[in-house]
Design a protein around this motif. Sequence first.
Motif, PDB file in Angstrom:
ATOM      1  N   PRO A 219       0.790  -1.230   0.000  1.00 25.32           N
ATOM      2  CA  PRO A 219       0.000   0.000   0.000  1.00 25.32           C
ATOM      3  C   PRO A 219       0.824   1.283   0.000  1.00 25.32           C
ATOM      4  CG  PRO A 219      -0.749  -1.494   1.722  1.00 25.32           C
ATOM      5  CD  PRO A 219       0.512  -2.068   1.161  1.00 25.32           C
ATOM      6  N   TYR A 224       0.102   1.980  -5.912  1.00 25.13           N
ATOM      7  CA  TYR A 224      -0.720   0.933  -5.276  1.00 25.13           C
ATOM      8  C   TYR A 224      -2.164   0.983  -5.745  1.00 25.13           C
ATOM      9  CZ  TYR A 224      -3.001  -1.936  -1.759  1.00 25.13           C
ATOM     10  OH  TYR A 224      -3.747  -2.903  -1.134  1.00 25.13           O
ATOM     11  N   ASP A 232      -8.573  -6.004  -9.284  1.00 22.91           N
ATOM     12  CA  ASP A 232     -10.033  -5.995  -9.246  1.00 22.91           C
ATOM     13  C   ASP A 232     -10.643  -6.245 -10.614  1.00 22.91           C
ATOM     14  OD1 ASP A 232     -10.897  -5.728  -6.721  1.00 22.91           O
ATOM     15  OD2 ASP A 232     -11.788  -3.736  -6.996  1.00 22.91           O
TER      16      ASP A 232
ATOM     17  N   ARG B  97      -7.352  -0.610   4.953  1.00 21.72           N
ATOM     18  CA  ARG B  97      -6.853   0.001   3.724  1.00 21.72           C
ATOM     19  C   ARG B  97      -6.110  -1.018   2.876  1.00 21.72           C
ATOM     20  NH1 ARG B  97      -2.119   3.082   2.264  1.00 21.72           N
ATOM     21  NH2 ARG B  97      -2.654   4.450   0.525  1.00 21.72           N
ATOM     22  N   SER B  98      -5.394  -1.932   3.541  1.00 21.34           N
ATOM     23  CA  SER B  98      -4.602  -2.890   2.772  1.00 21.34           C
ATOM     24  C   SER B  98      -5.491  -3.939   2.103  1.00 21.34           C
ATOM     25  CB  SER B  98      -3.547  -3.541   3.655  1.00 21.34           C
ATOM     26  OG  SER B  98      -4.158  -4.475   4.518  1.00 21.34           O
ATOM     27  N   VAL B  99      -6.750  -4.026   2.496  1.00 19.72           N
ATOM     28  CA  VAL B  99      -7.663  -4.980   1.833  1.00 19.72           C
ATOM     29  C   VAL B  99      -8.910  -4.235   1.387  1.00 19.72           C
ATOM     30  CG1 VAL B  99      -6.872  -7.006   3.052  1.00 19.72           C
ATOM     31  CG2 VAL B  99      -8.683  -5.651   4.059  1.00 19.72           C
ATOM     32  N   ARG B 100      -8.719  -2.987   0.980  1.00 16.11           N
ATOM     33  CA  ARG B 100      -9.859  -2.124   0.706  1.00 16.11           C
ATOM     34  C   ARG B 100     -10.827  -2.741  -0.289  1.00 16.11           C
ATOM     35  NH1 ARG B 100      -9.674   3.998  -1.316  1.00 16.11           N
ATOM     36  NH2 ARG B 100     -11.657   3.547  -2.330  1.00 16.11           N
ATOM     37  N   THR B 101     -10.284  -3.453  -1.266  1.00 13.92           N
ATOM     38  CA  THR B 101     -11.174  -3.991  -2.288  1.00 13.92           C
ATOM     39  C   THR B 101     -12.029  -5.136  -1.750  1.00 13.92           C
ATOM     40  OG1 THR B 101      -9.382  -5.384  -3.083  1.00 13.92           O
ATOM     41  CG2 THR B 101      -9.712  -3.293  -4.207  1.00 13.92           C
TER      42      THR B 101
END
Lengths: 468, 312
Positions: A219, A224, A232, B97-101
Amino acid sequence: MSGHAGSDQVRHSYRTLARWLEAAPADLLQARSRQAELFFRRMGVTFAVYGDVESNERLIPFDVVPRIIGAAEWDQVERGLKQRVSAINAFLKDIYGAQECIKAGIVPAELIFTNPHYRPEMQGRRPPGDIWTHICGVDLVRTGEDGFVVLEDNCRTPSGVSYMLENREMMMRLFPDLFAEHRIRPVETYTDMLLASLRASAPDSAGADPNIVVLTPGPFNSAYYEHSFLADKLGVELVEGGDLFVNDDIVFMRTTEGPRRVDVIYRRIDDEFIDPLTFRPDSAVGIPGLMSAYMAGNVTLSNAIGTGVADDKAVYTYMPEIIRFFSGGDPILGNVPTWRCREPEALKEVLAKLPELVVKEVGGSGGYGMLVGPASSTAEIEAFRAKLIADPDDFIAQPTLALSTAPTLCPDGGLSPRHVDLRPFVLSSPAGVRVAPGGLTRVALKAGSLVVNSSQGGGTKDTWVLDD
Amino acid sequence: MLSRTAESLYWTGRYMERADFLARILEAAVRLAALPARDGAAATAWASAIASAGVSRQFAASGRTPSEKTVREFLAFAPDNPSSIRACITAARTNARSVRTALTIELWEAINGAWNGLNELGEPSKRDDFVRYLEWVKGVSLAFEGASSRTMLRNDAYWFLRLGGAIERADNTARLLDVKYHLLLPAGERVGGQLDYFQWTTLLREVSALTAYRWVYRESVRPWLVADLMVLNRQMPRSLASCQGMIVSYLDRLATDYGRRGPAQRIASARLTRFNETNIEQIFQSGLHEYILAFLSENNALAAAVHDQYLV
């Protein structure tokens, strides 16, 4: 509205837009511009700027005036890109294989073997389908009416494609009626093309449904957002080094259901950080043993290790000869005229007209380590002259006329010409070479500035390729 | 799902739950310290808050001595306390935030909004402002839970997020109940007296259970009934038994989705069975404090089993 530097004529492809703008209310563009910024901020479409403690997540400024390219001109560009990237792949295969182009005197041997991005580990290796640069970003500029030339090849981990896609989304949201008045080729197919390319590049061991991942440094990396965006859109896992491990030369990812084999890694980490056992031992973002699995042919790295040797700024100057050598024809897309400062004659010429030139470090990127002569003070020019004389091998020089301009919305609400470049994204796989119609247009937002890099405050625009 | 993704979701759930718990502990301390009592009841209240949060050692090592000012600062804001409210919300946001998706937009906005709020609210020093700050923290956890339960798909992402919350909540309820053990009655106060009563009532209030207590038991507040409510009562959503039930059901959903059971499921189910076979008299006979210590240690063992099975 001007199409390129020094011309006041409206380029043909801009006529519909120009008419539309004349009829539009005066403050429409500014209102749409504010809407776009709000939306980007809410969605967190950001770019981290290293060393900027105050705001490590920054928006890239978005200009609402599209850049438009006619169909005939694009078709020419597309042919040129395919030719060029095919030649780059052939060149990389050759450099790490038979080295015919060195034997034939096309490229000086020391330029390859002393290149910091040359990887001796790859000598004699052949990635699946002989594809080395699966994703290549080619930076183009227009120098005049006769079309585009190449400013730079990005064969390692080119970035910016998420902005190409997001900018289009934004424009369709903000100006639906403009889309109705133009026939614009869609860029949304890019991610499908990318997925197909990555699948086609999987090793033979992978079977019918290869497991593909996107590898990010994490991140805190500047790109990022793009990494997570691509994972996605592709519908694949976004992994960090710690999520992968190597066992018996096979790469696995750690999942809640146990280890799962990985076949293709779209990696956004540079060579030297990818495996602490082979390259930098201090790298915490890599995967120990990955190179060994790669050498065993059990995983595809996209792009391949060692591709950086082809996007070096010194090798760039030989690209027209490289294309001729491997394709047997003349390059459709030329280079910007470039002096190789390593050649004494060229160096003399460069030193003589330094204030007019752009001088770049061979290994530099992102607008760092360069001199823009016309925009520099005498003292800056003289300081750079000393660096240049001390180490001429490290530099190339180009004329500043090379960047064309496109109409851009200014803070006062009017349109003014600003310098732009264009980065189309070229996908190569054993099934062929494909190009998304358009690319990322970067724009220098300051009047007269030639630096379009986002790390230096440049912005972006949507790029429209017309269908007729 | 990637183990790292599951781990980040699990810890997002844990940290948000812990922030809420710290706010509740601090509210209890503010209330207990306000009691008109002799012999330093106030200082005891603040020391007990530190003990209940499980950070006595860190607090002592930092060179602080318990007072309203130091305890409020340490539990809510201190940069050198990795379990302060601020640190918990920040850690939850970093994980999210590090796995926001993997999160819905609503859930991300709830967490990111909480994190933005930390800067906007600063460090209120006046007691009134501080109490409002604690109210805000509790609101944050309500928004977080509402967003997750209303917007997330019921898949492994959701189960891991909730599993983290449930394991943390079990831990927290046990610690909160143990506050009473750390709250010594000053000399001259008798067990079952006015102060003792007020202390138990405060605990109930802090888990939003005072009304529930009246509904369930229909009599005045008695220690063993408070303990019964917070340990064994399955209608009470914060009770140890309820938390254990939630842990079992989340682990079962994971096992069903993945088609495989493991040590975590076995440990959790065995504990739930033991809850069903015990009563509050037995617990008081062997000592409530000892019971809680054993529960906390088993809870840690379960968390370790979850970690080994899914998160590495």
